[in-house]
Enzyme design. Sequence first.
Site, PDB file in Angstrom:
ATOM      1  N   CYS A  58       1.162  -1.448   7.291  1.00  0.00           N
ATOM      2  CA  CYS A  58       0.926  -0.322   6.386  1.00  0.00           C
ATOM      3  C   CYS A  58       1.289   1.005   7.060  1.00  0.00           C
ATOM      4  O   CYS A  58       2.448   1.359   7.127  1.00  0.00           O
ATOM      5  CB  CYS A  58      -0.500  -0.368   5.856  1.00  0.00           C
ATOM      6  SG  CYS A  58      -0.641   0.467   4.287  1.00  0.00           S
ATOM      7  N   HIS A  69      -0.892  -5.531   3.744  1.00  0.00           N
ATOM      8  CA  HIS A  69      -1.825  -5.907   4.819  1.00  0.00           C
ATOM      9  C   HIS A  69      -1.808  -7.422   5.025  1.00  0.00           C
ATOM     10  O   HIS A  69      -2.602  -8.128   4.398  1.00  0.00           O
ATOM     11  CB  HIS A  69      -3.238  -5.432   4.476  1.00  0.00           C
ATOM     12  CG  HIS A  69      -3.405  -3.965   4.580  1.00  0.00           C
ATOM     13  ND1 HIS A  69      -3.792  -3.339   5.742  1.00  0.00           N
ATOM     14  CD2 HIS A  69      -3.203  -2.977   3.681  1.00  0.00           C
ATOM     15  CE1 HIS A  69      -3.833  -2.035   5.554  1.00  0.00           C
ATOM     16  NE2 HIS A  69      -3.476  -1.785   4.306  1.00  0.00           N
ATOM     17  N   GLU A  91      -2.990  -9.164   7.312  1.00  0.00           N
ATOM     18  CA  GLU A  91      -4.224  -9.709   7.892  1.00  0.00           C
ATOM     19  C   GLU A  91      -5.212 -10.186   6.822  1.00  0.00           C
ATOM     20  O   GLU A  91      -6.047 -11.042   7.075  1.00  0.00           O
ATOM     21  CB  GLU A  91      -4.893  -8.673   8.805  1.00  0.00           C
ATOM     22  CG  GLU A  91      -5.560  -7.481   8.116  1.00  0.00           C
ATOM     23  CD  GLU A  91      -4.594  -6.341   7.749  1.00  0.00           C
ATOM     24  OE1 GLU A  91      -3.378  -6.600   7.648  1.00  0.00           O
ATOM     25  OE2 GLU A  91      -5.064  -5.204   7.541  1.00  0.00           O
TER      26      GLU A  91
HETATM   27  N1  GLN Z   1      -2.090   6.355   4.924  1.00  0.00           N
HETATM   28  C1  GLN Z   1      -1.028   5.520   4.460  1.00  0.00           C
HETATM   29  C2  GLN Z   1      -0.891   5.545   2.949  1.00  0.00           C
HETATM   30  O1  GLN Z   1      -1.765   5.979   2.267  1.00  0.00           O
HETATM   31  C3  GLN Z   1      -1.209   4.106   4.956  1.00  0.00           C
HETATM   32  C4  GLN Z   1      -2.366   3.419   4.352  1.00  0.00           C
HETATM   33  C5  GLN Z   1      -2.802   2.220   5.119  1.00  0.00           C
HETATM   34  O2  GLN Z   1      -2.415   2.044   6.262  1.00  0.00           O
HETATM   35  N2  GLN Z   1      -3.627   1.394   4.529  1.00  0.00           N
HETATM   36  O3  GLN Z   1       0.104   5.118   2.426  1.00  0.00           O
END
Ligand code: GLN
Length: 612
Positions: free
Chosen positions: A433, A562, A564
Site C-alpha cells: 500500500c 494488503h 497480509e
Molecule cells: N496513505 C496511503 C493512501 O491513503 C496508503 C494507505 C495504506 O497504506 N493503507 O492511499
Amino acid sequence: MPQKNNTSQNASAGDSEVSNLLAEAGQSSHESEFFSPIPKGYIPGRHKYVAVLGTVMSGLGKGIFSSSLAKLLKDKGLKVEPIKMEGYLNIDSGTLNPYRHGEVFVLDDGMETDMDLGTYERILDQNLGGANFTTSGQIYRRVLDKERHGGYLGRDVQMIPHVTGEVKYNLRKLAMDKDADVVFIEVGGTVGDFENGFYIEALRELAFEEGEEGVCFVALTYVIEPQALGEQKSKAAQLGLKKLMEAGIQPHLVACRGHNEIEETALEKIAMFSNVPKRRCFSMHDRKSIYTIPESMREAGLDREVLTRLGLHDRVNQRHEDKAREDWRVFVSKLTSPRKFQAKIGITGKYAKIRDAYASIDKALEHCGAHLSVDLDVRWLDTTEMDETDVTRELEQLDGIIVPGGFGKRGTEGKIACIKYCRENALPYLGICLGFQMAVVEFARHVCGLTDAGSTEFDPKSPHPVIDILPEQKKIEGLGGNMRLGGKDVQVKADTLASFLFDEQNMIRARFRHRFEVDPKYIDKLEEHGMIFSGRHPQQPIMQMLELPTKMHPYFIGAQFHPELTSRPLEPQPMFMGLVAAAIQHANPQVDPAEITSRWLPPTLPTTPVEA
Ligand code: GLN
C-alpha cells in the site's frame, strides 16, 4: 453424514419461547412485554449459539479461544459463523488508532473491523463480512433509525427490550442468512463493564428464548499466579464467574487462562464455585504456539461437551473431521519443528514498537516461515530519523524488507531511502500500500529523473505528483468512510513475477484500504524506465501491483492492496512466500535454490540491479 437435511430432527425447540414469539409475530406485538423481533423464516432449533464471555480482565485471548473452538466444530463439517460484538460506539474500526487498538482489519465487503476478525478468518480459513462484526454504535444507530421511522408502534424505546431485541435479531439473522449450524458470539471487554452489559442481557434472553439446547455459554477467566506466592490463586476467577452468574448466566464451560498449566486444585475450586463440572473446566495456559490450542481442546473433550450441550452430535461428519485434523496437524508440525534456514526481515513502521498494529503481517510471515522452514528474525525499523548512512548500516544486515501500509508524512523519506537501497543492492523488497506508493516515488525520483516526485498526501504542491488522490474520491472530503475499501479484482499481467507467484491466474482478489494511487499520466514514463505494472484494475487505470523485471532484481514487488490480510495458515499469501523465499536465498547464496523451494523462487536468476 450429511447434515443439512436433518433440520426437522434437530428443530426440537418447538416448545421454546421462539416458537411462541414467531406465532405472535403474525399478530401485532405491541401489547406484548416480550418484544423480540425474529427474522421471517427463522426455524427454531435449526441454529445454535456459543457465547464466549470474558471475566477478570480483558486481553485474555477470547478471540483465539473462540476461533479455536469454532474451528473444532467446523472441522466436523458444521457450518460456523463467528460474530464479534464490540462495546464501543464507533460504527466501525476505521477511525481507530492502530497504535492503541491494533491494526484495522478490512473484510472483503469493505467493513473495517477489529483485528480479532483477522484471527477468525485465519483460524477458520473463512471469509467474513460486515454481519460478523457489530458495535454498540451500529446497534444504537439501527434502533434510533427505526424509532424515527415509527418502527416501535408508539412505545417508549428502551434498552430492554428494544436494544437487546436488536442484538438478538442480528444474531438470528446472521444464523439464518448463512444457514449456520453454530454462531460463535464473542463479546468484547469483560463481564461487569458498563458498555457491554446490554449484550450480556441480550444473550441471557436469547438462551431463555431458544430453549434447553439452544445456547452454550463459555466463560474465559484468569488464574493469577503471584510470583511472591509461587502458587495459583483462583479467587479472582471465582469472583469473575460469580459476576456472570449475577447477570443470570450459568456458564457451561470455563476456560482458565494462566501462564502455567492450571493445577487440579484451582480447577476444582473454580468448578465448585461456578457449578461447572470439572471436565468442562479447561486449562488454557500459555503455549509455544496458539495453533496447538484446537488440538488440546479436543483432547480435553471440549468439542464433545459443546456438541452435547447443543444437541449436535448427529450433524457431525467424521470423514470431514479426519481430513481437516490431518491438514492442521501437518501445518502445526511444520510450525513446531526445527527450521532449516534463517533469514532476517526488516519492517519499517511508524508504530515500530507496537506489534499489534501490524498483526496480520506478523502472521503472514509466521505462515511463510513454517511452510519454507525458515526461522525469521523480524526487525522493526523506525525510519523517522534515518538518513542514507543509517539505512545502509541497518539494511546491509538484512535479507528482505517490507514497507507496510501507513498514513501521513512521518518517516516517508526514510522509507524511500530504504527502498532505494533495496533496488540498488538486490535486497528483496515487498511494498504494501504505502510501501507500493513509495516505491513509485523512489523510482520516479532516482530512475526516471523526476527528482522532486512525490505524493500529494504529503506534498500537495509536488511538481511531479506521481501518487495522487483517486479521481473518483476527489469529490469526497473529510475522514472516515471515504477510502477505497474491501475486496476487489486485480488483473494480473502474463509473464511477470506476479503471474508466477499467483500461479498464472489472470484475475485475483485482494483487499484494499487506500485513498491515493499512481497518477495514470506517469504510467508510461515509469514503464519506459523498467517498472512493470503487473496488476491493474480490470477496467480503470488503477495500478495495483508493481515489480522490477526478475533479470534486474531478484525480488522487488509492491501491492496497492494488503496481501497480509488474506494470508492463511494452510494457504500463505504468494507475495509473502516470494519475499521469504528470496530472503532465504539472500541469506544462503551458496544453497541451490531448488533446495529452498522450486515453487516460490522465480526461474530467472538475478543478475544486476536496475541502474539509474
Ligand atoms: N496513505 C496511503 C493512501 O491513503 C496508503 C494507505 C495504506 O497504506 N493503507 O492511499
